[in-house]
Scaffold this active site. Sequence first.
Site, PDB file in Angstrom:
ATOM      1  N   HIS A  93       0.838  -1.207   0.000  1.00 50.76           N
ATOM      2  CA  HIS A  93       0.000   0.000   0.000  1.00 50.76           C
ATOM      3  C   HIS A  93       0.875   1.260   0.000  1.00 50.76           C
ATOM      4  CE1 HIS A  93      -3.046  -2.655   2.307  1.00 50.76           C
ATOM      5  NE2 HIS A  93      -3.564  -2.468   1.114  1.00 50.76           N
TER       6      HIS A  93
ATOM      7  N   LYS B  21     -16.772  -6.132   6.666  1.00 49.29           N
ATOM      8  CA  LYS B  21     -15.804  -7.238   6.696  1.00 49.29           C
ATOM      9  C   LYS B  21     -15.365  -7.501   8.123  1.00 49.29           C
ATOM     10  CE  LYS B  21     -13.428  -6.422   2.301  1.00 49.29           C
ATOM     11  NZ  LYS B  21     -12.103  -6.072   1.783  1.00 49.29           N
TER      12      LYS B  21
ATOM     13  N   ARG C 287      -2.007  -5.805  -8.605  1.00 48.16           N
ATOM     14  CA  ARG C 287      -0.996  -6.815  -8.300  1.00 48.16           C
ATOM     15  C   ARG C 287      -0.877  -7.850  -9.402  1.00 48.16           C
ATOM     16  NH1 ARG C 287      -3.356  -7.519  -2.388  1.00 48.16           N
ATOM     17  NH2 ARG C 287      -5.133  -6.892  -3.622  1.00 48.16           N
TER      18      ARG C 287
ATOM     19  N   SER D 219      -3.112  -7.732   2.823  1.00 45.52           N
ATOM     20  CA  SER D 219      -3.330  -7.595   4.265  1.00 45.52           C
ATOM     21  C   SER D 219      -3.737  -8.934   4.868  1.00 45.52           C
ATOM     22  CB  SER D 219      -4.430  -6.560   4.534  1.00 45.52           C
ATOM     23  OG  SER D 219      -4.046  -5.310   4.054  1.00 45.52           O
TER      24      SER D 219
HETATM   25  P1  ADP Z   1      -9.708  -3.869   0.019  1.00 44.50           P
HETATM   26  O1  ADP Z   1     -10.280  -2.671   0.666  1.00 44.50           O
HETATM   27  O2  ADP Z   1     -10.231  -4.116  -1.366  1.00 44.50           O
HETATM   28  O3  ADP Z   1      -9.668  -5.081   0.895  1.00 44.50           O
HETATM   29  P2  ADP Z   1      -6.977  -3.265   0.587  1.00 44.50           P
HETATM   30  O4  ADP Z   1      -7.278  -2.376   1.730  1.00 44.50           O
HETATM   31  O5  ADP Z   1      -6.254  -4.529   0.906  1.00 44.50           O
HETATM   32  O6  ADP Z   1      -8.213  -3.541  -0.310  1.00 44.50           O
HETATM   33  O7  ADP Z   1      -6.101  -2.482  -0.454  1.00 44.50           O
HETATM   34  C1  ADP Z   1      -6.542  -1.273  -0.983  1.00 44.50           C
HETATM   35  C2  ADP Z   1      -5.926  -1.074  -2.353  1.00 44.50           C
HETATM   36  O8  ADP Z   1      -4.511  -1.048  -2.238  1.00 44.50           O
HETATM   37  C3  ADP Z   1      -6.230  -2.186  -3.328  1.00 44.50           C
HETATM   38  O9  ADP Z   1      -7.406  -1.962  -4.017  1.00 44.50           O
HETATM   39  C4  ADP Z   1      -5.056  -2.102  -4.256  1.00 44.50           C
HETATM   40  O10 ADP Z   1      -5.273  -1.074  -5.196  1.00 44.50           O
HETATM   41  C5  ADP Z   1      -3.932  -1.668  -3.367  1.00 44.50           C
HETATM   42  N1  ADP Z   1      -3.072  -2.760  -2.901  1.00 44.50           N
HETATM   43  C6  ADP Z   1      -3.299  -3.715  -2.007  1.00 44.50           C
HETATM   44  N2  ADP Z   1      -2.230  -4.508  -1.830  1.00 44.50           N
HETATM   45  C7  ADP Z   1      -1.289  -4.051  -2.659  1.00 44.50           C
HETATM   46  C8  ADP Z   1       0.044  -4.440  -2.980  1.00 44.50           C
HETATM   47  N3  ADP Z   1       0.635  -5.487  -2.400  1.00 44.50           N
HETATM   48  N4  ADP Z   1       0.695  -3.703  -3.891  1.00 44.50           N
HETATM   49  C9  ADP Z   1       0.096  -2.662  -4.474  1.00 44.50           C
HETATM   50  N5  ADP Z   1      -1.144  -2.250  -4.247  1.00 44.50           N
HETATM   51  C10 ADP Z   1      -1.836  -2.921  -3.347  1.00 44.50           C
END
Ligand code: ADP
Length: 159
Positions: free
Chosen positions: A17, A41, A90, A127
């Site tokens: 992130h 969630k 990703r 995450s």
């Molecule tokens: P969500 O709210 O869909 O569960 P996350 O909070 O895990 O998503 O991640 C938010 C955003 O961050 C994702 O939609 C993606 O764009 C980006 N993201 C998540 N993990 C990675 C990563 N390892 N590398 C790059 N971008 C990521």
Amino acid sequence: MRRAVCPGSFDPVTNGHIDIVQRASALFDEVVVAVGVNQSKNRLFTAEERIDMLREACAPFDNVSVAGFTGLLTDFCAENGIQAIVKGLRAVSDFDYELQMAQMNNGLSGVETLFVPTNPTYSFLSSSLVKEVAAWGGDVSHLVPPVVLEALAERLKED
Ligand code: ADP
């Protein structure tokens, strides 16, 4: 003023992130990291904890702020003068859903979505995987900011 949002649930924020936030911060005048605070969630961390950890991890970036949001991301963008949503991609598996969301959001309000290809170092990182590995005692110190490492240790000790 060019302003972008990096939205997500960030439960917890990972180095993947942060990489996307940092790269967005180089392209825009201001970046808002928007933390979804809805209850849909199962979260390990509360919204407040997720926001606090992000604030600490994003402190080195002058033009980045962190905020919670509920409801439609397009409404958040309109209320905050944000023209672009920045998402990290990703793998191809991310693309299907992200494309749908980008098209839906553009149809709702005209907001644009920009996709940034993930740094290959973090292309496997999520995450949920961090939580799973940490729960079984695996070392995630190279995958999350120090503040998250501490919080994970604390939280998992309680369980
Ligand atoms: P969500 O709210 O869909 O569960 P996350 O909070 O895990 O998503 O991640 C938010 C955003 O961050 C994702 O939609 C993606 O764009 C980006 N993201 C998540 N993990 C990675 C990563 N390892 N590398 C790059 N971008 C990521």
